[in-house]
Design a protein around this motif. Structure first.
Motif, PDB file in Angstrom:
ATOM      1  N   ALA A  79      10.472  59.387  29.908  1.00  0.00           N
ATOM      2  CA  ALA A  79       9.841  58.081  30.058  1.00  0.00           C
ATOM      3  C   ALA A  79       8.424  58.134  29.495  1.00  0.00           C
ATOM      4  O   ALA A  79       7.716  59.123  29.662  1.00  0.00           O
ATOM      5  CB  ALA A  79       9.814  57.675  31.531  1.00  0.00           C
ATOM      6  N   ALA A  80       8.022  57.081  28.836  1.00  0.00           N
ATOM      7  CA  ALA A  80       6.660  57.002  28.291  1.00  0.00           C
ATOM      8  C   ALA A  80       5.679  56.817  29.434  1.00  0.00           C
ATOM      9  O   ALA A  80       6.030  56.289  30.473  1.00  0.00           O
ATOM     10  CB  ALA A  80       6.580  55.837  27.323  1.00  0.00           C
ATOM     11  N   PRO A  81       4.452  57.231  29.339  1.00  0.00           N
ATOM     12  CA  PRO A  81       3.856  57.790  28.147  1.00  0.00           C
ATOM     13  C   PRO A  81       4.008  59.301  28.043  1.00  0.00           C
ATOM     14  O   PRO A  81       3.723  59.867  27.002  1.00  0.00           O
ATOM     15  CB  PRO A  81       2.381  57.404  28.285  1.00  0.00           C
ATOM     16  CG  PRO A  81       2.139  57.392  29.746  1.00  0.00           C
ATOM     17  CD  PRO A  81       3.441  56.910  30.353  1.00  0.00           C
ATOM     18  N   GLY A  82       4.430  59.982  29.066  1.00  0.00           N
ATOM     19  CA  GLY A  82       4.615  61.418  29.002  1.00  0.00           C
ATOM     20  C   GLY A  82       3.292  62.155  29.030  1.00  0.00           C
ATOM     21  O   GLY A  82       2.228  61.553  29.130  1.00  0.00           O
ATOM     22  N   PRO A  83       3.340  63.480  28.916  1.00  0.00           N
ATOM     23  CA  PRO A  83       2.102  64.272  28.898  1.00  0.00           C
ATOM     24  C   PRO A  83       1.222  63.895  27.706  1.00  0.00           C
ATOM     25  O   PRO A  83       1.697  63.357  26.709  1.00  0.00           O
ATOM     26  CB  PRO A  83       2.598  65.722  28.765  1.00  0.00           C
ATOM     27  CG  PRO A  83       4.035  65.683  29.171  1.00  0.00           C
ATOM     28  CD  PRO A  83       4.538  64.311  28.852  1.00  0.00           C
TER      29      PRO A  83
END
Length: 131
Positions: A79-83
């Motif tokens: 899932a966005a935005p992620g790391p």
């Protein structure tokens, strides 16, 4: 808020004629404003009940009787935005961004190799049921 996205391949085995088939489902897990956890299933872009419940049981393509599925495989979708170091591209021209995607053919939920067809599971395992 979406907490998990996944693609799940669900296998069905008809308990009447022993036909086997599978289909892919998009699954979203999310939390509502009250903190409740929910799961949302869709197939080919259409919302459907969970294939793991009697309400979402799928009719056998051979005999028409409905059967609940079991998970065969699963792929999580980040899932966005992620790391912070997750690769990403800024969309500067939203209307013109990759316009070919709008005309791309639908990747259908059954667009994969289906299980081998055979007799009842006991026969495929080499077990005879004569009495």
């Amino acid at each position: 808020m979406i907490t998990e996205l996944a693609l799940e391949r669900v296998q069905f085995t008809c308990g009447h004629c022993w036909h086997e088939w599978s289909a892919d489902y998009d699954v979203q897990q999310y939390r509502d404003d009250q903190g409740g956890a929910w799961e949302y299933f869709s197939r080919d872009g259409v919302a459907v009940p969970s294939p793991y419940t009697p309400a979402g049981a799928v009719p056998c393509p051979r005999c028409g009787r409905a059967w609940v599925g079991r998970i065969l495989a699963r792929r999580s979708i980040p899932a966005a935005p992620g790391p912070a170091d997750t690769p990403r591209e800024s969309i500067v021209d939203a209307p013109g961004h990759r316009p070919e995607r709008h005309g791309a053919p639908l990747l259908g939920s059954s667009a994969h190799s289906q299980p081998e067809k055979g007799g009842p599971p006991m026969e495929r395992a080499g077990v005879t049921t004569t009495g």
